[in-house]
Every structure is written in structure tokens, then in C-alpha cells.
Scaffold this motif. Structure first.
Motif, PDB file in Angstrom:
ATOM      1  N   HIS A  81      10.493 -28.894  58.395  1.00 37.15           N
ATOM      2  CA  HIS A  81       9.585 -29.501  59.379  1.00 37.15           C
ATOM      3  C   HIS A  81       8.134 -29.488  58.898  1.00 37.15           C
ATOM      4  CE1 HIS A  81      12.976 -29.586  62.052  1.00 37.15           C
ATOM      5  NE2 HIS A  81      13.144 -28.280  61.950  1.00 37.15           N
ATOM      6  N   ALA A  82       7.951 -29.376  57.588  1.00 40.17           N
ATOM      7  CA  ALA A  82       6.585 -29.390  57.037  1.00 40.17           C
ATOM      8  C   ALA A  82       5.957 -30.762  57.241  1.00 40.17           C
ATOM      9  CB  ALA A  82       6.626 -29.041  55.552  1.00 40.17           C
ATOM     10  N   ASN A  83       4.653 -30.763  57.482  1.00 38.43           N
ATOM     11  CA  ASN A  83       3.962 -32.046  57.637  1.00 38.43           C
ATOM     12  C   ASN A  83       3.556 -32.592  56.262  1.00 38.43           C
ATOM     13  OD1 ASN A  83       1.516 -30.753  56.855  1.00 38.43           O
ATOM     14  ND2 ASN A  83       1.088 -30.185  58.987  1.00 38.43           N
ATOM     15  N   ASP A  84       2.961 -33.784  56.255  1.00 36.73           N
ATOM     16  CA  ASP A  84       2.621 -34.441  54.988  1.00 36.73           C
ATOM     17  C   ASP A  84       1.666 -33.599  54.154  1.00 36.73           C
ATOM     18  OD1 ASP A  84       4.237 -36.576  55.557  1.00 36.73           O
ATOM     19  OD2 ASP A  84       2.603 -37.877  56.269  1.00 36.73           O
ATOM     20  N   ARG A  85       0.704 -32.978  54.784  1.00 37.97           N
ATOM     21  CA  ARG A  85      -0.268 -32.170  54.035  1.00 37.97           C
ATOM     22  C   ARG A  85       0.422 -30.968  53.388  1.00 37.97           C
ATOM     23  NH1 ARG A  85      -2.738 -27.631  54.753  1.00 37.97           N
ATOM     24  NH2 ARG A  85      -1.959 -27.403  56.882  1.00 37.97           N
ATOM     25  N   GLU A  86       1.313 -30.331  54.133  1.00 42.27           N
ATOM     26  CA  GLU A  86       2.024 -29.166  53.602  1.00 42.27           C
ATOM     27  C   GLU A  86       2.956 -29.549  52.454  1.00 42.27           C
ATOM     28  OE1 GLU A  86       2.161 -26.550  57.755  1.00 42.27           O
ATOM     29  OE2 GLU A  86       3.691 -28.081  57.336  1.00 42.27           O
ATOM     30  N   LEU A  87       3.609 -30.703  52.585  1.00 39.22           N
ATOM     31  CA  LEU A  87       4.498 -31.149  51.512  1.00 39.22           C
ATOM     32  C   LEU A  87       3.704 -31.532  50.264  1.00 39.22           C
ATOM     33  CD1 LEU A  87       7.162 -33.282  53.439  1.00 39.22           C
ATOM     34  CD2 LEU A  87       7.481 -31.040  52.368  1.00 39.22           C
ATOM     35  N   THR A  88       2.548 -32.135  50.473  1.00 37.53           N
ATOM     36  CA  THR A  88       1.695 -32.474  49.333  1.00 37.53           C
ATOM     37  C   THR A  88       1.266 -31.220  48.593  1.00 37.53           C
ATOM     38  OG1 THR A  88       0.878 -34.497  50.367  1.00 37.53           O
ATOM     39  CG2 THR A  88      -0.489 -33.549  48.622  1.00 37.53           C
ATOM     40  N   GLN A  89       0.886 -30.202  49.319  1.00 39.24           N
ATOM     41  CA  GLN A  89       0.475 -28.943  48.707  1.00 39.24           C
ATOM     42  C   GLN A  89       1.647 -28.278  47.991  1.00 39.24           C
ATOM     43  OE1 GLN A  89      -2.431 -27.718  48.124  1.00 39.24           O
ATOM     44  NE2 GLN A  89      -1.589 -25.889  47.133  1.00 39.24           N
ATOM     45  N   PHE A  90       2.822 -28.336  48.584  1.00 40.80           N
ATOM     46  CA  PHE A  90       4.029 -27.792  47.960  1.00 40.80           C
ATOM     47  C   PHE A  90       4.314 -28.492  46.633  1.00 40.80           C
ATOM     48  CE2 PHE A  90       8.650 -28.880  47.679  1.00 40.80           C
ATOM     49  CZ  PHE A  90       9.092 -27.679  47.146  1.00 40.80           C
ATOM     50  N   ARG A  91       4.270 -29.808  46.634  1.00 46.56           N
ATOM     51  CA  ARG A  91       4.525 -30.555  45.400  1.00 46.56           C
ATOM     52  C   ARG A  91       3.470 -30.241  44.342  1.00 46.56           C
ATOM     53  NH1 ARG A  91       5.431 -34.821  49.177  1.00 46.56           N
ATOM     54  NH2 ARG A  91       3.366 -35.648  48.700  1.00 46.56           N
ATOM     55  N   ARG A  92       2.232 -30.184  44.765  1.00 40.65           N
ATOM     56  CA  ARG A  92       1.138 -29.960  43.813  1.00 40.65           C
ATOM     57  C   ARG A  92       1.210 -28.571  43.189  1.00 40.65           C
ATOM     58  NH1 ARG A  92      -4.758 -31.385  45.910  1.00 40.65           N
ATOM     59  NH2 ARG A  92      -3.839 -33.471  45.658  1.00 40.65           N
ATOM     60  N   ALA A  93       1.567 -27.577  43.991  1.00 42.91           N
ATOM     61  CA  ALA A  93       1.525 -26.197  43.506  1.00 42.91           C
ATOM     62  C   ALA A  93       2.800 -25.767  42.793  1.00 42.91           C
ATOM     63  CB  ALA A  93       1.255 -25.253  44.684  1.00 42.91           C
ATOM     64  N   SER A  94       3.940 -26.308  43.199  1.00 45.52           N
ATOM     65  CA  SER A  94       5.204 -25.686  42.792  1.00 45.52           C
ATOM     66  C   SER A  94       6.171 -26.576  42.028  1.00 45.52           C
ATOM     67  CB  SER A  94       5.933 -25.147  44.040  1.00 45.52           C
ATOM     68  OG  SER A  94       5.128 -24.207  44.729  1.00 45.52           O
ATOM     69  N   ILE A  95       5.997 -27.896  42.069  1.00 40.51           N
ATOM     70  CA  ILE A  95       7.016 -28.810  41.557  1.00 40.51           C
ATOM     71  C   ILE A  95       6.460 -29.673  40.432  1.00 40.51           C
ATOM     72  CG2 ILE A  95       8.638 -30.649  42.124  1.00 40.51           C
ATOM     73  CD1 ILE A  95       9.262 -28.025  43.522  1.00 40.51           C
TER      74      ILE A  95
END
Length: 241
Positions: A81-95
Motif C-alpha cells: 500500500h505504498a504511495n508513489d513517493r514511497e515507491l520512488t524512494q524504494f526504487r531509488r535506494a534499493s533496486i
């Protein structure tokens, strides 16, 4: 090459992941109740025909898409249920993402293409270091048009690893390459996996690539049909297909 024990920490925990696309009046179920754990430092290969759900699963793991139902947990954090900002941060930091097509910027050199990522990463490798890992120290100042397809793909790998991601997600990274060049690219992925302990997931149609994986995850009709554990993964240079 050694087998990876499943007592490693779980990086991804997917539970009953389902993805349904609405095509007019027809509901197309791309994933059907998929359960999967991916472990720290493992090299996993996803095998299956087109339409089996491999890319859909990879896109959900990488935060490029969200499931219709089920849940996805990354290191204890529920991404469902992450929002767009949280998913962007996840992709940027971890993937780190690697696709079949390289998506390099034609007007930038290999060093500059990799450098774009290091500018936004918190603890990046230098472009020179990242390119050295994939065997391109002698191509730093070459533009994409001056590089072969395999060299361009290795620049794309260097770009993905330069931010030191925890996870590398690779969608048919050798699909446009010949046998010899494909082995060089897979060797670069294997070296990153071993040197940094990066959890690596590779989609391929090529069953021969399975020999280098710790686990081979077979998919069909949106489901995981079987998982093979490989006690003796081989180096990319020994692959045959």
C-alpha cells in the motif's frame, strides 16, 4: 561457485500476489496467488514462456507496478500500500533494473551515463569503479554508438550497480545478444552478485542460464509451477545453451 543456504535473511516475502488487468470487458490475470521468498545474496533465475507472469512479478518486486491483491514485504516493510513517493524512494535506494534494451543516452559517454545514477545515490561507486567491475575500464570515454551491443549492456549493468542496490532485477538482459556476448554479460552479473552480495533475479527464456543460479523458479499461467534448488551453480563461462 557454492550453493546458497536458505538460512540467509529474507529480502522479499510475497504472499498470494495477484495481478489482474482489465482489457475491455475481459479480465486478464497475469499473476495468480504467487507465494515466494527471495533471499539475501542469492542468484535466482525466473524461467517460463511469454505470458507466464515473469515480467509482471519482476515489475511488482521492483515497485514499478502494484498487485491487485496479496502483499509484498521488503525487509519487513509492507510495500503493498505504498504511495508513489514511497515507491520512488524504494526504487531509488534499493533496486537496480537491467532490461533487454540498454536505454543509454546517446550523447553521453559510458562514464557520463553511469555518472547520472551516482549523482542521486547516497553511497555510490565511482563510475570508473562500476565500469571496471564489468570489464570496461578501457571504454570510459566512448559513446554508445562506439560500443558493441554487449558493451552497451555492460554499461547498463554498471549504471545499475553504481548506486550499490540491494537487489538487481534483470528482464531478459541477454535477449538481444549473441551466445558469446551473452555469457560476458551474465558473467558481469555474477561478479556483482558475488562481490557485493546483491540479490539478483534474472528473467530468461534460456534454460541453459539456470545452471548458474542458486534457485530456478519456473512459471506458467501466472503461477509458480516449481522451484529447483541448485547445489552446484556454475560460473557463467561454463554455461552451454
Amino acid at each position: 561457485m557454492v550453493a546458497l543456504s536458505n538460512d540467509q535473511p529474507v529480502v522479499f516475502h510475497a504472499e498470494k500476489l495477484t495481478k489482474t488487468y482489465q482489457m475491455g470487458e475481459v479480465a486478464v490475470r497475469a499473476l495468480q496467488s504467487v507465494d515466494l521468498d527471495l533471499y539475501e545474496g542469492e542468484f535466482a533465475v525466473l524461467l517460463g514462456p511469454s505470458g507466464s507472469g515473469k515480467s509482471t512479478l519482476l515489475n511488482i518486486l521492483g515497485g514499478l507496478d502494484i498487485p491487485t491483491s496479496g502483499q509484498l514485504i521488503f525487509r519487513g516493510h509492507n510495500l503493498t500500500h505504498a504511495n508513489d513517493r514511497e515507491l520512488t524512494q524504494f526504487r531509488r535506494a534499493s533496486i537496480g533494473f537491467i532490461f533487454q534494451f540498454y536505454n543509454l543516452i546517446p550523447s553521453l559517454t559510458a562514464r557520463e551515463n553511469v555518472g547520472l545514477v551516482t549523482e542521486i545515490a547516497s553511497r555510490p561507486l565511482s563510475p570508473e569503479k562500476a565500469l571496471a567491475i564489468v570489464g570496461l575500464s578501457n571504454r570510459l570515454n566512448h559513446f554508445p554508438a562506439q560500443l558493441s551491443g554487449g558493451e552497451q549492456q555492460r554499461v547498463a549493468i554498471a549504471r545499475a550497480i553504481a548506486k550499490r542496490p540491494e537487489v538487481l532485477l534483470c528482464d531478459e538482459p541477454t535477449g538481444a545478444l549473441d551466445y558469446r556476448t551473452g555469457k560476458l554479460v551474465l558473467g558481469a552479473l555474477q561478479e556483482v552478485n558475488q562481490e557485493f552480495g546483491t540479490t539478483t533475479v534474472v528473467i530468461t527464456h534460456n534454460a541453459g542460464v539456470a545452471a548458474m543460479a542458486n534457485r530456478v523458479i519456473h512459471m506458467g499461467s501466472g503461477q509458480i509451477s516449481s522451484i529447483e534448488h541448485n547445489d552446484h551453480p556454475v560460473g557463467a563461462e561454463l554455461l552451454e545453451w
